[in-house]
Design a protein around this motif. Structure first.
Motif, PDB file in Angstrom:
ATOM      1  N   ARG A  14      24.708  38.065  32.737  1.00 35.35           N
ATOM      2  CA  ARG A  14      24.584  39.005  33.856  1.00 35.35           C
ATOM      3  C   ARG A  14      23.851  40.254  33.364  1.00 35.35           C
ATOM      4  O   ARG A  14      23.929  40.604  32.180  1.00 35.35           O
ATOM      5  N   PRO A  15      23.130  40.950  34.240  1.00 36.03           N
ATOM      6  CA  PRO A  15      22.450  42.179  33.824  1.00 36.03           C
ATOM      7  C   PRO A  15      23.452  43.321  33.667  1.00 36.03           C
ATOM      8  O   PRO A  15      24.559  43.297  34.218  1.00 36.03           O
ATOM      9  N   GLN A  23      26.324  54.385  29.566  1.00 37.47           N
ATOM     10  CA  GLN A  23      27.259  54.367  28.437  1.00 37.47           C
ATOM     11  C   GLN A  23      26.532  54.030  27.135  1.00 37.47           C
ATOM     12  O   GLN A  23      26.801  54.624  26.083  1.00 37.47           O
ATOM     13  N   LEU A  24      25.592  53.097  27.207  1.00 33.16           N
ATOM     14  CA  LEU A  24      24.824  52.726  26.020  1.00 33.16           C
ATOM     15  C   LEU A  24      23.870  53.831  25.596  1.00 33.16           C
ATOM     16  O   LEU A  24      23.613  54.009  24.401  1.00 33.16           O
ATOM     17  N   ARG A  25      23.367  54.578  26.539  1.00 35.47           N
ATOM     18  CA  ARG A  25      22.485  55.691  26.188  1.00 35.47           C
ATOM     19  C   ARG A  25      23.234  56.712  25.354  1.00 35.47           C
ATOM     20  O   ARG A  25      22.642  57.382  24.492  1.00 35.47           O
ATOM     21  N   ALA A  26      24.525  56.844  25.561  1.00 37.63           N
ATOM     22  CA  ALA A  26      25.333  57.757  24.752  1.00 37.63           C
ATOM     23  C   ALA A  26      25.456  57.268  23.311  1.00 37.63           C
ATOM     24  O   ALA A  26      25.689  58.058  22.392  1.00 37.63           O
ATOM     25  N   ALA A  31      17.115  54.486  21.618  1.00 37.45           N
ATOM     26  CA  ALA A  31      17.033  53.044  21.821  1.00 37.45           C
ATOM     27  C   ALA A  31      16.253  52.710  23.090  1.00 37.45           C
ATOM     28  O   ALA A  31      16.229  53.478  24.055  1.00 37.45           O
ATOM     29  N   ARG A  32      15.620  51.536  23.078  1.00 40.21           N
ATOM     30  CA  ARG A  32      14.991  51.008  24.290  1.00 40.21           C
ATOM     31  C   ARG A  32      16.046  50.190  25.026  1.00 40.21           C
ATOM     32  O   ARG A  32      16.525  49.168  24.513  1.00 40.21           O
ATOM     33  N   ILE A  33      16.435  50.650  26.214  1.00 42.92           N
ATOM     34  CA  ILE A  33      17.515  50.023  26.971  1.00 42.92           C
ATOM     35  C   ILE A  33      16.961  49.545  28.311  1.00 42.92           C
ATOM     36  O   ILE A  33      16.334  50.310  29.046  1.00 42.92           O
ATOM     37  N   THR A  34      17.189  48.263  28.597  1.00 40.61           N
ATOM     38  CA  THR A  34      16.811  47.704  29.892  1.00 40.61           C
ATOM     39  C   THR A  34      18.058  47.093  30.530  1.00 40.61           C
ATOM     40  O   THR A  34      19.157  47.173  29.981  1.00 40.61           O
ATOM     41  N   PHE A  38      19.039  45.932  24.543  1.00 39.50           N
ATOM     42  CA  PHE A  38      19.153  47.205  23.813  1.00 39.50           C
ATOM     43  C   PHE A  38      18.519  46.944  22.454  1.00 39.50           C
ATOM     44  O   PHE A  38      18.942  46.034  21.725  1.00 39.50           O
ATOM     45  N   THR A  39      17.483  47.703  22.097  1.00 36.95           N
ATOM     46  CA  THR A  39      16.843  47.533  20.794  1.00 36.95           C
ATOM     47  C   THR A  39      16.581  48.897  20.166  1.00 36.95           C
ATOM     48  O   THR A  39      16.250  49.861  20.871  1.00 36.95           O
ATOM     49  N   ASN A  40      16.712  48.937  18.852  1.00 38.54           N
ATOM     50  CA  ASN A  40      16.400  50.177  18.143  1.00 38.54           C
ATOM     51  C   ASN A  40      16.124  49.863  16.679  1.00 38.54           C
ATOM     52  O   ASN A  40      16.674  48.914  16.109  1.00 38.54           O
TER      53      ASN A  40
END
Length: 376
Positions: A14-15, A23-26, A31-34, A38-40
């Motif tokens: 699921r997306p 939450q992941l941006r924190a 990071a590159r988040i779509t 999530f990649t960094n």
């Protein structure tokens, strides 16, 4: 060498929601988040979040690669896809770990080789590896066995206590180890499974069972009719709430009966497998050395037959009075010496070499090269 760490996370079933992405941006501002990833990359510092926790909460796959030799793959499967005790049979130290959350089974597969060379493309391997998750979901245990073999490879590199090898039993051996799928071969490469160890393990691996025929309406209709109402309602509710990418596969397995993985009992110890791999490695090296020797012998025999042509080339190179040509002439003379020795004509070579040295004794650069190569 500067530090290098690569983190990649992938959501498959699921997306990510907008709230989850926030939450992941924190966790990382760079990071590159779509909606699905999530990649960094880090050349200094490190990820502030826990990869395990991030995989538990958000993602179905995680890849981690460093330039000091760590290759890690985490996979999250629906909990119903595989019993935890089945996965735990293949766990070994920190190299292969399995645990469950309320909804999922998680696998952590790690290979570490600090003395190894950088593997080109390892940080771009997730796309090739992701297929093993689908294979595990449908009951193929080969990826877990490959991870266990990878852990044995690491043990051998670490030169642990041999007693530990003897006391470590082999888990059930899945069918088809001699014919890996493309994702499984990618996993074996990524986890640095020793090819000789894999070949030794595959000797007792059963053949892959034939795939069940594609389901037909005639086959499925009576099976669905016979399904208890409570189970029908549960499947329909999950379908309505969806999406669940593996729901169709699960339903087919439920209707047709659970397709238990085809395995053979693991009757060997880690020590026996490592010994078998060592024997295969030694045999392969001996075979390679024999073929190299045979090829060398054929080359020298052919060279001896054409010796006059090569002597002519030697004199032509020397005649140019160029140092680079001297090097080429000396290389040819070294080969001629070996060819004459191989065919039992060493005395003839020494006679001709003596004449050559007498003819060119006023060329110190040539004499120095001849002396350096033992052509006296």
């Amino acid at each position: 060498m500067s530090e290098y760490q690569y983190y990649a996370f992938q959501a498959l079933d699921r997306p990510l929601t907008r709230e989850e992405r926030e939450q992941l941006r924190a966790v990382s501002s760079r990071a590159r988040i779509t909606a699905t990833s999530f990649t960094n990359t880090y050349n200094w510092g490190d990820l502030s979040g826990s990869p395990r926790r991030m995989t538990e909460l958000y993602f179905d796959a995680h890849l981690y690669v460093t330039n000091w030799g760590t290759h890690r793959l985490m996979l999250r499967l629906p909990k119903r896809a595989m019993p935890l005790d089945t996965a735990q049979r293949y766990c070994l130290d920190h190299h292969v770990e399995a645990w469950t959350t309320r909804t999922h089974l998680l696998l952590d597969l790690t290979s570490e080789d600090e003395g190894g060379d950088w593997v080109e493309g390892a940080d771009d391997a997730l796309a090739a590896l992701i297929g093993v998750r689908d294979e595990l979901v449908v009951g193929d245990l080969r990826p877990l066995y490959l991870a266990w073999l990878s852990a044995l490879t690491a043990w051998e590199l670490e030169d642990d206590d041999e007693e530990e090898y003897r006391n470590c039993p082999e888990p059930p051996v899945p069918a088809g180890l001699a014919e890996l799928s493309a994702p499984q071969q990618a996993l074996a490469d990524y986890l640095r499974v020793d090819p000789d160890l894999l070949a030794a393990a595959a000797q007792v691996s059963p053949a892959v069972p034939s795939k069940p025929a594609k389901p037909t309406k005639r086959e499925l209709a009576p099976l669905i009719t016979a399904l208890p109402k409570r189970e029908k309602d549960a499947f329909l509710l999950r379908l309505a709430l969806g999406p669940e990418p593996h729901l169709r596969t699960e339903l087919l397995h439920h209707l047709r009966g659970p397709a238990s993985p085809s395995t053979a009992p693991g009757l060997r110890s880690a020590a026996q497998l490592l010994d078998a791999a060592h024997a295969r490695r030694a045999e392969r090296r001996q075979h390679t050395e024999r073929r190299r020797t045979e090829a060398r012998d054929q080359h020298l025999t052919a060279l001896a037959r054409e010796a006059e042509s090569h002597w002519k080339q030697v004199h032509e190179h020397i005649g140019t009075k160029k140092t680079s040509a001297y090097d080429t002439a000396v290389t040819l003379l070294t080969e001629l010496r070996d060819a004459y020795t191989h065919t039992g004509q060493e005395a003839d070579f020494r006679t001709r070499l003596t004449h050559l040295r007498d003819n060119y004794r006023r060329r110190p650069a040539l004499m120095e090269r001849l002396d350096h190569c033992g052509l006296r």
